[in-house]
Design a protein around this motif. Structure first.
Motif, PDB file in Angstrom:
ATOM      1  N   ARG A 118     -37.566   6.778  62.769  1.00  0.00           N
ATOM      2  CA  ARG A 118     -38.773   7.594  62.719  1.00  0.00           C
ATOM      3  C   ARG A 118     -38.819   8.467  61.467  1.00  0.00           C
ATOM      4  NH1 ARG A 118     -42.814   9.640  65.928  1.00  0.00           N
ATOM      5  NH2 ARG A 118     -43.532  11.729  65.352  1.00  0.00           N
ATOM      6  N   ASP A 119     -37.671   9.040  61.091  1.00  0.00           N
ATOM      7  CA  ASP A 119     -37.642   9.915  59.915  1.00  0.00           C
ATOM      8  C   ASP A 119     -38.086   9.179  58.661  1.00  0.00           C
ATOM      9  OD1 ASP A 119     -36.772  11.965  61.498  1.00  0.00           O
ATOM     10  OD2 ASP A 119     -34.682  11.905  60.827  1.00  0.00           O
ATOM     11  N   GLU A 120     -37.726   7.908  58.539  1.00  0.00           N
ATOM     12  CA  GLU A 120     -38.134   7.126  57.375  1.00  0.00           C
ATOM     13  C   GLU A 120     -39.642   6.898  57.361  1.00  0.00           C
ATOM     14  OE1 GLU A 120     -35.996   3.682  56.102  1.00  0.00           O
ATOM     15  OE2 GLU A 120     -34.151   4.319  57.115  1.00  0.00           O
ATOM     16  N   VAL A 121     -40.210   6.665  58.530  1.00  0.00           N
ATOM     17  CA  VAL A 121     -41.657   6.456  58.606  1.00  0.00           C
ATOM     18  C   VAL A 121     -42.389   7.741  58.231  1.00  0.00           C
ATOM     19  CG1 VAL A 121     -43.585   5.790  60.095  1.00  0.00           C
ATOM     20  CG2 VAL A 121     -41.352   4.676  60.374  1.00  0.00           C
ATOM     21  N   ILE A 122     -41.939   8.862  58.764  1.00  0.00           N
ATOM     22  CA  ILE A 122     -42.569  10.148  58.443  1.00  0.00           C
ATOM     23  C   ILE A 122     -42.441  10.448  56.955  1.00  0.00           C
ATOM     24  CG2 ILE A 122     -42.493  12.640  58.851  1.00  0.00           C
ATOM     25  CD1 ILE A 122     -43.634  10.957  61.164  1.00  0.00           C
ATOM     26  N   ALA A 123     -41.276  10.168  56.381  1.00  0.00           N
ATOM     27  CA  ALA A 123     -41.078  10.391  54.947  1.00  0.00           C
ATOM     28  C   ALA A 123     -42.031   9.525  54.127  1.00  0.00           C
ATOM     29  CB  ALA A 123     -39.626  10.109  54.562  1.00  0.00           C
ATOM     30  N   ALA A 124     -42.217   8.276  54.550  1.00  0.00           N
ATOM     31  CA  ALA A 124     -43.095   7.360  53.817  1.00  0.00           C
ATOM     32  C   ALA A 124     -44.551   7.801  53.890  1.00  0.00           C
ATOM     33  CB  ALA A 124     -42.957   5.942  54.380  1.00  0.00           C
ATOM     34  N   ALA A 125     -44.902   8.563  54.918  1.00  0.00           N
ATOM     35  CA  ALA A 125     -46.283   9.019  55.103  1.00  0.00           C
ATOM     36  C   ALA A 125     -46.589  10.311  54.360  1.00  0.00           C
ATOM     37  CB  ALA A 125     -46.558   9.212  56.593  1.00  0.00           C
ATOM     38  N   THR A 126     -45.598  10.862  53.673  1.00  0.00           N
ATOM     39  CA  THR A 126     -45.785  12.140  52.975  1.00  0.00           C
ATOM     40  C   THR A 126     -46.415  11.884  51.615  1.00  0.00           C
ATOM     41  OG1 THR A 126     -43.793  12.957  54.075  1.00  0.00           O
ATOM     42  CG2 THR A 126     -44.650  14.251  52.236  1.00  0.00           C
ATOM     43  N   ILE A 127     -47.616  12.369  51.426  1.00  0.00           N
ATOM     44  CA  ILE A 127     -48.388  12.077  50.208  1.00  0.00           C
ATOM     45  C   ILE A 127     -47.888  12.923  49.047  1.00  0.00           C
ATOM     46  CG2 ILE A 127     -50.684  12.115  49.162  1.00  0.00           C
ATOM     47  CD1 ILE A 127     -51.797  11.715  52.038  1.00  0.00           C
ATOM     48  N   ASP A 128     -47.587  12.239  47.932  1.00  0.00           N
ATOM     49  CA  ASP A 128     -47.169  12.873  46.677  1.00  0.00           C
ATOM     50  C   ASP A 128     -45.936  13.759  46.822  1.00  0.00           C
ATOM     51  OD1 ASP A 128     -49.121  11.583  45.183  1.00  0.00           O
ATOM     52  OD2 ASP A 128     -50.593  13.166  45.515  1.00  0.00           O
ATOM     53  N   ALA A 129     -44.977  13.302  47.637  1.00  0.00           N
ATOM     54  CA  ALA A 129     -43.707  14.022  47.767  1.00  0.00           C
ATOM     55  C   ALA A 129     -42.815  13.837  46.549  1.00  0.00           C
ATOM     56  CB  ALA A 129     -42.972  13.550  49.019  1.00  0.00           C
ATOM     57  N   ASP A 130     -42.992  12.721  45.832  1.00  0.00           N
ATOM     58  CA  ASP A 130     -42.142  12.405  44.682  1.00  0.00           C
ATOM     59  C   ASP A 130     -42.946  12.473  43.391  1.00  0.00           C
ATOM     60  OD1 ASP A 130     -40.054  11.852  46.446  1.00  0.00           O
ATOM     61  OD2 ASP A 130     -40.572   9.724  46.573  1.00  0.00           O
ATOM     62  N   ASP A 131     -42.304  12.982  42.344  1.00  0.00           N
ATOM     63  CA  ASP A 131     -42.953  13.007  41.027  1.00  0.00           C
ATOM     64  C   ASP A 131     -42.413  11.922  40.113  1.00  0.00           C
ATOM     65  OD1 ASP A 131     -40.436  13.939  40.445  1.00  0.00           O
ATOM     66  OD2 ASP A 131     -41.091  15.798  39.482  1.00  0.00           O
ATOM     67  N   ALA A 132     -41.664  10.985  40.696  1.00  0.00           N
ATOM     68  CA  ALA A 132     -41.042   9.921  39.912  1.00  0.00           C
ATOM     69  C   ALA A 132     -41.708   8.582  40.191  1.00  0.00           C
ATOM     70  CB  ALA A 132     -39.551   9.822  40.242  1.00  0.00           C
ATOM     71  N   VAL A 133     -41.731   7.735  39.162  1.00  0.00           N
ATOM     72  CA  VAL A 133     -42.275   6.383  39.294  1.00  0.00           C
ATOM     73  C   VAL A 133     -41.184   5.385  38.940  1.00  0.00           C
ATOM     74  CG1 VAL A 133     -44.021   4.757  38.520  1.00  0.00           C
ATOM     75  CG2 VAL A 133     -44.578   7.193  38.677  1.00  0.00           C
TER      76      VAL A 133
END
Length: 211
Positions: free
Chosen positions: A185-200
């Motif tokens: 579940r934690d991975e799914v919630i993390a994936a749903a977080t918009i613009d959490a990362d500034d890296a490409v």
């Protein structure tokens, strides 16, 4: 050339390896595989890691990895996009366009989900990848890169309309439910977080590293 290449547009959108080939060559390919390839690699690259493509990519998503490999074979700049880094991807595309000094064509390719691991497995629609691709497209359009194909425009509007429900949609969709059943579940919630990362993540010589 067929009507399905979307080549008259700067921003194009399709699904899977077949969709990548249908779109034809572009300067940049953004592979979107929200659960879990793009999100996992994006988070690791944001944390300062470099990620070998064959090591981690295939472990979390064979189909997303296959799209990225096919895009690299075309000679495109290959990036990973997701809900977690949509704004950063848009910024990286603008940097690439500035470096080229010319309009840069961008194929956004949603990985989708395979019905199995055997050869010939069918690709199915994945709402998480539709939303992730839409987030990247919406971020590009907000920065003025907005010559979008109808397919791309529809994806970006879907994200805009459903942005407030992204977390619910990812936990409720088929792929999310599979991961929840596996205790992820934690991975799914993390994936749903918009613009959490500034890296490409960009694929260079078989390794994902920061753009």
């Amino acid at each position: 050339m067929t009507d399905f290449t979307q080549s008259r547009y700067q921003l194009r959108f399709d699904w899977g390896v077949a969709g990548l080939r249908r779109l034809g060559p572009s300067d940049v390919v953004v592979v979107v595989d929200v659960l879990r390839f793009s999100s996992t690699v994006s988070a690791r690259v944001a944390a300062g890691e470099t990620v070998p493509h064959d090591e981690s990519a295939h472990a979390v998503s064979l189909n997303g990895a296959a799209v990225a490999s096919a895009a690299a074979e075309q000679g495109a700049v290959v990036m990973l996009g997701s809900l977690r880094n949509a704004a950063a991807v848009a910024a990286a595309v603008l940097v690439e366009q500035s470096a080229r000094g010319a309009r840069t064509s961008v194929n956004i390719v949603a990985a989708g989900e395979l019905s199995g691991r055997e050869p010939g497995a069918e690709l199915r629609f994945a709402v998480e990848d539709q939303l992730g691709a839409g987030a990247v497209l919406a971020a590009l359009e907000a920065r003025g890169v907005d010559h979008s194909s109808p397919e791309a425009a529809a994806a970006s509007e879907a994200f805009r309309g459903l942005r407030g429900a992204v977390r619910h949609l990812l936990t409720a969709c088929g792929s999310g439910q599979e991961l929840l059943a596996e205790g992820k579940r934690d991975e799914v919630i993390a994936a749903a977080t918009i613009d959490a990362d500034d890296a490409v993540p960009v694929l260079r010589d078989g390794v994902w590293s920061r753009a």
